[in-house]
Design a protein around this motif. Structure first.
Motif, PDB file in Angstrom:
ATOM      1  N   SER A 131     -32.160  12.400   9.147  1.00  0.00           N
ATOM      2  CA  SER A 131     -31.332  12.632   7.970  1.00  0.00           C
ATOM      3  C   SER A 131     -31.846  11.854   6.763  1.00  0.00           C
ATOM      4  N   ALA A 132     -32.293  10.616   6.998  1.00  0.00           N
ATOM      5  CA  ALA A 132     -32.855   9.827   5.902  1.00  0.00           C
ATOM      6  C   ALA A 132     -34.143  10.453   5.377  1.00  0.00           C
ATOM      7  N   ALA A 133     -34.959  11.008   6.277  1.00  0.00           N
ATOM      8  CA  ALA A 133     -36.192  11.672   5.845  1.00  0.00           C
ATOM      9  C   ALA A 133     -35.884  12.911   5.015  1.00  0.00           C
ATOM     10  N   HIS A 134     -34.856  13.662   5.395  1.00  0.00           N
ATOM     11  CA  HIS A 134     -34.455  14.833   4.620  1.00  0.00           C
ATOM     12  C   HIS A 134     -33.973  14.428   3.225  1.00  0.00           C
ATOM     13  N   CYS A 135     -33.196  13.372   3.151  1.00  0.00           N
ATOM     14  CA  CYS A 135     -32.697  12.908   1.849  1.00  0.00           C
ATOM     15  C   CYS A 135     -33.843  12.437   0.955  1.00  0.00           C
ATOM     16  N   ALA A 136     -34.803  11.717   1.542  1.00  0.00           N
ATOM     17  CA  ALA A 136     -35.949  11.247   0.755  1.00  0.00           C
ATOM     18  C   ALA A 136     -36.792  12.419   0.268  1.00  0.00           C
ATOM     19  N   ALA A 147     -37.528  15.159  -8.187  1.00  0.00           N
ATOM     20  CA  ALA A 147     -38.261  14.401  -9.202  1.00  0.00           C
ATOM     21  C   ALA A 147     -39.590  15.067  -9.543  1.00  0.00           C
ATOM     22  N   LEU A 148     -40.272  15.604  -8.532  1.00  0.00           N
ATOM     23  CA  LEU A 148     -41.564  16.234  -8.787  1.00  0.00           C
ATOM     24  C   LEU A 148     -41.404  17.524  -9.583  1.00  0.00           C
ATOM     25  N   ALA A 199     -43.969  21.782  -4.229  1.00  0.00           N
ATOM     26  CA  ALA A 199     -42.744  21.003  -4.057  1.00  0.00           C
ATOM     27  C   ALA A 199     -41.608  21.866  -3.518  1.00  0.00           C
ATOM     28  N   LEU A 200     -41.518  23.094  -3.981  1.00  0.00           N
ATOM     29  CA  LEU A 200     -40.436  23.963  -3.520  1.00  0.00           C
ATOM     30  C   LEU A 200     -40.669  24.457  -2.097  1.00  0.00           C
ATOM     31  N   ALA A 201     -41.931  24.766  -1.770  1.00  0.00           N
ATOM     32  CA  ALA A 201     -42.247  25.280  -0.435  1.00  0.00           C
ATOM     33  C   ALA A 201     -42.661  24.194   0.549  1.00  0.00           C
ATOM     34  N   LEU A 202     -42.758  22.940   0.091  1.00  0.00           N
ATOM     35  CA  LEU A 202     -43.146  21.809   0.944  1.00  0.00           C
ATOM     36  C   LEU A 202     -44.501  22.059   1.612  1.00  0.00           C
ATOM     37  N   ALA A 229     -47.370  12.412  -3.701  1.00  0.00           N
ATOM     38  CA  ALA A 229     -47.870  11.768  -2.484  1.00  0.00           C
ATOM     39  C   ALA A 229     -46.727  11.408  -1.535  1.00  0.00           C
ATOM     40  N   ARG A 230     -45.637  10.883  -2.079  1.00  0.00           N
ATOM     41  CA  ARG A 230     -44.498  10.525  -1.235  1.00  0.00           C
ATOM     42  C   ARG A 230     -43.865  11.768  -0.609  1.00  0.00           C
ATOM     43  N   LEU A 231     -43.785  12.849  -1.367  1.00  0.00           N
ATOM     44  CA  LEU A 231     -43.222  14.080  -0.814  1.00  0.00           C
ATOM     45  C   LEU A 231     -44.102  14.629   0.297  1.00  0.00           C
ATOM     46  N   SER A 232     -45.413  14.530   0.139  1.00  0.00           N
ATOM     47  CA  SER A 232     -46.316  14.988   1.194  1.00  0.00           C
ATOM     48  C   SER A 232     -46.130  14.177   2.475  1.00  0.00           C
TER      49      SER A 232
END
Length: 213
Positions: free
Chosen positions: A42-47, A54-55, A117-120, A187-190
């Motif tokens: 859940s924390a990973a999903h929130c991050a 933000a991106l 960012a939208l499609a991860l 980078a953090r999102l990746s």
């Protein structure tokens, strides 16, 4: 009777020796696997959601920064009023400005970063990081060039020229700051996407107690 007692003592000693040797040769039990709890997922999903939002915002700012860079590189520098901006846009409509084609090609990368960012999509996010690094280097080069021009012009031009150079420096510095933040968010999102894929692919591991001897 004594013979049977001696035989039992020898068998008991031999059994104890075998047990001691087996205990010495036995490897220590492996530590229990680390359990992935739902709280971490859940924390990973929130991050990931926070970095994604933000991106997306920073990609929109990067498009705006490219438009500012285009106006800075045309004749006359960044426009000071609406009439000058309108004349500059009319000149862009004829597609005669060489920087227009370069900026249009560079605008594909913020759109690519927005899609990543939208499609991860991790490869797309890292590709956008490379573009941002190149954009930062180019803007730093322009910043030094503007500073050099200001140093030459200070002794022979009016205050208005110095104000234009200062405006260019401020705009370039703001764009560099946004690019650095966008590269961090990408980078953090990746990394968050990689972590989410691990949580999705791996089953929850339950620690099994070590067998008692």
């Amino acid at each position: 009777m004594s013979t049977s007692s001696a035989q039992l003592s020898e068998d008991e000693a031999y059994a104890r020796e075998l047990a001691a040797q087996e205990f010495a040769d036995a490897s220590p039990p492996a530590p229990p696997p680390r359990r992935r709890t739902p709280a971490r997922a859940s924390a990973a999903h929130c991050a990931a959601a926070r970095h994604r939002l933000a991106l997306c915002f920073l990609c929109a700012l990067e498009l705006l920064g490219l438009a500012v860079l285009l106006l800075q590189q045309t004749d006359g520098g960044f426009p000071r009023d609406v009439d000058e901006l309108r004349r500059r846009l009319e000149g862009f409509a004829s597609f005669e400005e060489p920087w227009l084609h370069v900026t249009a090609a560079a605008a594909a990368f913020p759109l690519l970063g927005l899609a990543g960012a939208l499609a991860l999509l991790r490869p797309v996010l890292w590709m956008y990081c490379v573009f941002l690094l190149a954009a930062i280097v180019f803007r730093i080069y322009l910043l030094f060039e503007v500073s050099f021009e200001e140093g030459i012009a200070c002794g022979q031009t009016a205050e208005q020229c110095r104000q234009e150079l200062l405006l260019d420096e401020v705009l370039l510095s703001i764009c560099i700051t946004f690019d650095m933040q966008a590269m961090y968010e990408a980078a953090r999102l990746s990394l968050c996407v990689d972590e989410l894929q691990l949580y999705k692919s791996a089953e929850p591991l339950v620690a099994t107690p070590a067998p008692r001897r």
